[in-house]
Design a protein around this motif. Structure first.
Motif, PDB file in Angstrom:
ATOM      1  N   ALA A  12      -7.827 -37.590 103.023  1.00 56.98           N
ATOM      2  CA  ALA A  12      -7.223 -36.254 103.059  1.00 56.98           C
ATOM      3  C   ALA A  12      -7.749 -35.540 104.292  1.00 56.98           C
ATOM      4  CB  ALA A  12      -7.596 -35.488 101.795  1.00 56.98           C
ATOM      5  N   ASN A  13      -6.905 -35.411 105.300  1.00 60.55           N
ATOM      6  CA  ASN A  13      -7.346 -34.799 106.547  1.00 60.55           C
ATOM      7  C   ASN A  13      -6.331 -33.788 107.072  1.00 60.55           C
ATOM      8  OD1 ASN A  13      -9.890 -36.216 107.528  1.00 60.55           O
ATOM      9  ND2 ASN A  13      -8.602 -38.004 107.108  1.00 60.55           N
ATOM     10  N   LEU A  14      -6.823 -32.830 107.833  1.00 60.01           N
ATOM     11  CA  LEU A  14      -5.973 -31.919 108.578  1.00 60.01           C
ATOM     12  C   LEU A  14      -5.995 -32.363 110.037  1.00 60.01           C
ATOM     13  CD1 LEU A  14      -7.252 -28.672 106.894  1.00 60.01           C
ATOM     14  CD2 LEU A  14      -4.872 -29.497 106.802  1.00 60.01           C
ATOM     15  N   ILE A  15      -4.821 -32.614 110.591  1.00 56.27           N
ATOM     16  CA  ILE A  15      -4.755 -32.918 112.021  1.00 56.27           C
ATOM     17  C   ILE A  15      -4.323 -31.642 112.730  1.00 56.27           C
ATOM     18  CG2 ILE A  15      -3.611 -34.281 113.819  1.00 56.27           C
ATOM     19  CD1 ILE A  15      -3.603 -36.644 112.013  1.00 56.27           C
ATOM     20  N   ALA A  16      -5.135 -31.229 113.725  1.00 54.87           N
ATOM     21  CA  ALA A  16      -4.842 -29.994 114.458  1.00 54.87           C
ATOM     22  C   ALA A  16      -4.614 -30.312 115.926  1.00 54.87           C
ATOM     23  CB  ALA A  16      -5.984 -28.994 114.290  1.00 54.87           C
TER      24      ALA A  16
ATOM     25  N   LEU B 244     -22.136 -41.709 106.355  1.00 58.30           N
ATOM     26  CA  LEU B 244     -21.962 -40.341 105.865  1.00 58.30           C
ATOM     27  C   LEU B 244     -21.623 -40.388 104.379  1.00 58.30           C
ATOM     28  CD1 LEU B 244     -19.789 -38.772 108.737  1.00 58.30           C
ATOM     29  CD2 LEU B 244     -22.290 -38.926 108.579  1.00 58.30           C
ATOM     30  N   ARG B 245     -22.413 -39.701 103.577  1.00 59.23           N
ATOM     31  CA  ARG B 245     -22.159 -39.652 102.129  1.00 59.23           C
ATOM     32  C   ARG B 245     -21.172 -38.524 101.868  1.00 59.23           C
ATOM     33  NH1 ARG B 245     -25.944 -40.161  96.735  1.00 59.23           N
ATOM     34  NH2 ARG B 245     -24.320 -39.302  95.417  1.00 59.23           N
ATOM     35  N   LEU B 246     -19.917 -38.909 101.671  1.00 58.16           N
ATOM     36  CA  LEU B 246     -18.839 -37.914 101.651  1.00 58.16           C
ATOM     37  C   LEU B 246     -18.852 -37.019 100.427  1.00 58.16           C
ATOM     38  CD1 LEU B 246     -15.921 -40.075 103.101  1.00 58.16           C
ATOM     39  CD2 LEU B 246     -17.493 -38.558 104.312  1.00 58.16           C
ATOM     40  N   ASP B 247     -19.461 -37.465  99.321  1.00 57.92           N
ATOM     41  CA  ASP B 247     -19.476 -36.547  98.172  1.00 57.92           C
ATOM     42  C   ASP B 247     -20.481 -35.419  98.385  1.00 57.92           C
ATOM     43  OD1 ASP B 247     -21.629 -38.248  97.580  1.00 57.92           O
ATOM     44  OD2 ASP B 247     -21.139 -38.422  95.443  1.00 57.92           O
ATOM     45  N   ASP B 248     -21.435 -35.609  99.262  1.00 59.85           N
ATOM     46  CA  ASP B 248     -22.331 -34.512  99.628  1.00 59.85           C
ATOM     47  C   ASP B 248     -21.601 -33.445 100.455  1.00 59.85           C
ATOM     48  OD1 ASP B 248     -24.490 -35.476  98.267  1.00 59.85           O
ATOM     49  OD2 ASP B 248     -25.553 -36.241 100.016  1.00 59.85           O
TER      50      ASP B 248
ATOM     51  N   SER C 156     -17.210 -44.326 107.939  1.00 62.36           N
ATOM     52  CA  SER C 156     -17.221 -43.267 106.924  1.00 62.36           C
ATOM     53  C   SER C 156     -16.656 -41.946 107.421  1.00 62.36           C
ATOM     54  CB  SER C 156     -18.646 -43.069 106.379  1.00 62.36           C
ATOM     55  OG  SER C 156     -19.572 -42.805 107.413  1.00 62.36           O
ATOM     56  N   CYS C 157     -16.529 -41.769 108.744  1.00 59.26           N
ATOM     57  CA  CYS C 157     -16.166 -40.435 109.253  1.00 59.26           C
ATOM     58  C   CYS C 157     -14.682 -40.098 109.110  1.00 59.26           C
ATOM     59  CB  CYS C 157     -16.623 -40.254 110.698  1.00 59.26           C
ATOM     60  SG  CYS C 157     -15.645 -41.145 111.917  1.00 59.26           S
ATOM     61  N   THR C 158     -13.843 -41.079 108.805  1.00 60.15           N
ATOM     62  CA  THR C 158     -12.408 -40.807 108.689  1.00 60.15           C
ATOM     63  C   THR C 158     -11.989 -40.423 107.271  1.00 60.15           C
ATOM     64  OG1 THR C 158     -12.215 -43.226 108.657  1.00 60.15           O
ATOM     65  CG2 THR C 158     -11.532 -42.101 110.660  1.00 60.15           C
ATOM     66  N   GLY C 159     -12.941 -40.402 106.324  1.00 59.01           N
ATOM     67  CA  GLY C 159     -12.612 -39.999 104.954  1.00 59.01           C
ATOM     68  C   GLY C 159     -12.525 -41.179 104.006  1.00 59.01           C
TER      69      GLY C 159
ATOM     70  N   GLY D 229      -8.974 -45.063  86.234  1.00 52.33           N
ATOM     71  CA  GLY D 229     -10.328 -45.335  86.724  1.00 52.33           C
ATOM     72  C   GLY D 229     -10.342 -46.047  88.070  1.00 52.33           C
ATOM     73  N   THR D 230      -9.281 -45.866  88.854  1.00 53.60           N
ATOM     74  CA  THR D 230      -9.218 -46.452  90.198  1.00 53.60           C
ATOM     75  C   THR D 230     -10.294 -45.821  91.082  1.00 53.60           C
ATOM     76  OG1 THR D 230      -6.858 -46.903  90.017  1.00 53.60           O
ATOM     77  CG2 THR D 230      -7.727 -46.661  92.249  1.00 53.60           C
ATOM     78  N   VAL D 231     -10.948 -46.617  91.913  1.00 55.29           N
ATOM     79  CA  VAL D 231     -11.980 -46.078  92.798  1.00 55.29           C
ATOM     80  C   VAL D 231     -11.463 -45.923  94.225  1.00 55.29           C
ATOM     81  CG1 VAL D 231     -13.849 -47.039  91.375  1.00 55.29           C
ATOM     82  CG2 VAL D 231     -13.059 -48.320  93.387  1.00 55.29           C
ATOM     83  N   ALA D 232     -12.245 -45.240  95.045  1.00 55.91           N
ATOM     84  CA  ALA D 232     -11.978 -45.092  96.479  1.00 55.91           C
ATOM     85  C   ALA D 232     -13.234 -45.576  97.204  1.00 55.91           C
ATOM     86  CB  ALA D 232     -11.695 -43.632  96.815  1.00 55.91           C
ATOM     87  N   VAL D 233     -13.094 -45.918  98.487  1.00 57.78           N
ATOM     88  CA  VAL D 233     -14.237 -46.428  99.241  1.00 57.78           C
ATOM     89  C   VAL D 233     -14.707 -45.393 100.259  1.00 57.78           C
ATOM     90  CG1 VAL D 233     -15.131 -48.328 100.633  1.00 57.78           C
ATOM     91  CG2 VAL D 233     -13.355 -48.778  98.982  1.00 57.78           C
ATOM     92  N   ASN D 234     -16.024 -45.225 100.324  1.00 60.56           N
ATOM     93  CA  ASN D 234     -16.674 -44.355 101.307  1.00 60.56           C
ATOM     94  C   ASN D 234     -17.372 -45.285 102.304  1.00 60.56           C
ATOM     95  OD1 ASN D 234     -19.223 -41.702 100.914  1.00 60.56           O
ATOM     96  ND2 ASN D 234     -18.531 -42.750 102.740  1.00 60.56           N
TER      97      ASN D 234
END
Lengths: 217, 217
Positions: A30-34, A173-177, B23-26, B179-184
């Protein structure tokens, strides 16, 4: 289990098919492209197709329809070569979703959604101030997907901004943080939380978690 | 905020860069792609690049490196034209991750991970029995991404299997009910839960949730 065939899919009512096919491939980013046009008009739009292409060189891709509501994004990238990718977080899902509305050509979604333009360094394209992970990207190439007239845009990642607190010592990067969300289908915004992170898998070895110590450590 | 530049990225230690850039792209989708060679050897491998390409015709794409650990997947698809995409759920993240181990050429990951092959109808490729959303796909085309020698494979979705309980009346599959997961990144498995789902956005209108009734309803 319910079984849907190719023939069922073809004959489906359009919106039903749109919802089913968009959700059946799993969660999406889920991203915003600007972007900002040469003449100075900024633009921001929600995208769920940003994906990792490679890390050396650092490349990402996203799929767009050059003649869709996202045409401003595409045109601005072709004009200026640059764009930003900004994570969507729990606190901003309404504002992010609102960018998908079909505003008139010269109206900036920034002015209508409460998302705030932010300029960092001398990068031409705006970042989204509220976003906690943001990338400055430069257009590299595009591939026309002729099966449905979409385009895969390939770009180099030139700048990465994030709070150091979300980064583990090995770069991850821990994205849930950061409270980054994922998209379920076209319009469902979901908040993931980390179940586990595993070391590199090897034949004949059990999968090892980063968080549990093995007996010999 | 921490600021990483293109020059920093180029000079990074390899594993650190791999973790950061992945990880930086979501969040990414978490799927098992299963195939079977003409001679009958099955194969299953974890992929985080499966993405929506279009719903009419129903198309998905995934990115692979033809000479990587996933080469069996790619070769089997080229040989037989078919493969399956199977969601990864909370209950099977260890087994899914283990498919990334580099087993010898003729060893099936099914025999080593506890994932169970399942054949549905006369479809040549195996499905993953434990998976609660599974797609039977047929190769349509591929695009070579010359910037890093990867390939975007485009395929038609020909079969969809899921429990009817996770589908809303408008076609949408609610993935947290499965209960589908996503990857970080490469190796972090995350469980999303739905925050909200919004109606089609329109200029000048507030974003409307599917779950809250507006005053005039």
């Amino acid at each position: 289990m319910k079984h849907i065939t190719a023939d069922n899919i073809r004959k489906m009512e359009k919106i039903f098919r749109l919802n089913l096919i968009n959700s059946c491939t799993g969660y999406k980013s889920a991203n915003l492209i600007a972007t900002k046009s040469k003449s100075g008009n900024p633009n921001v739009a929600v995208f769920s197709s940003v994906t990792h292409i490679g890390s050396d060189p650092a490349l990402l891709g996203f799929v767009t329809r050059p003649l869709s509501v996202a045409r401003n994004t595409y045109n601005n990238i072709k004009e200026t070569s640059v764009f930003t990718v900004n994570h969507i977080h729990e606190k901003m899902i309404e504002r992010a979703h609102q960018t998908a509305a079909k505003y008139e050509e010269d109206i900036s979604e920034f002015s209508k959604t409460g998302l705030i333009e932010e300029y960092l360094g001398d990068f031409h394209a705006p970042f989204v101030q509220q976003s906690e992970v943001k990338l400055g990207c430069r257009y590299v190439n595009e591939y026309e997907i002729k099966e449905n007239d979409t385009v895969l845009v390939i770009a180099a990642i030139e700048h990465i901004y994030y709070d150091e607190g979300i980064q583990m010592p090995d770069g991850w990067l821990r994205l849930d943080d950061a409270g980054t969300v994922a998209v379920n289908g076209l319009d469902g915004y979901s908040l993931p939380s980390l179940l586990d992170r595993f070391h590199y898998a090897r034949p004949g070895q059990e999968v090892k978690s980063f968080f549990s110590k093995s007996k010999d450590e």
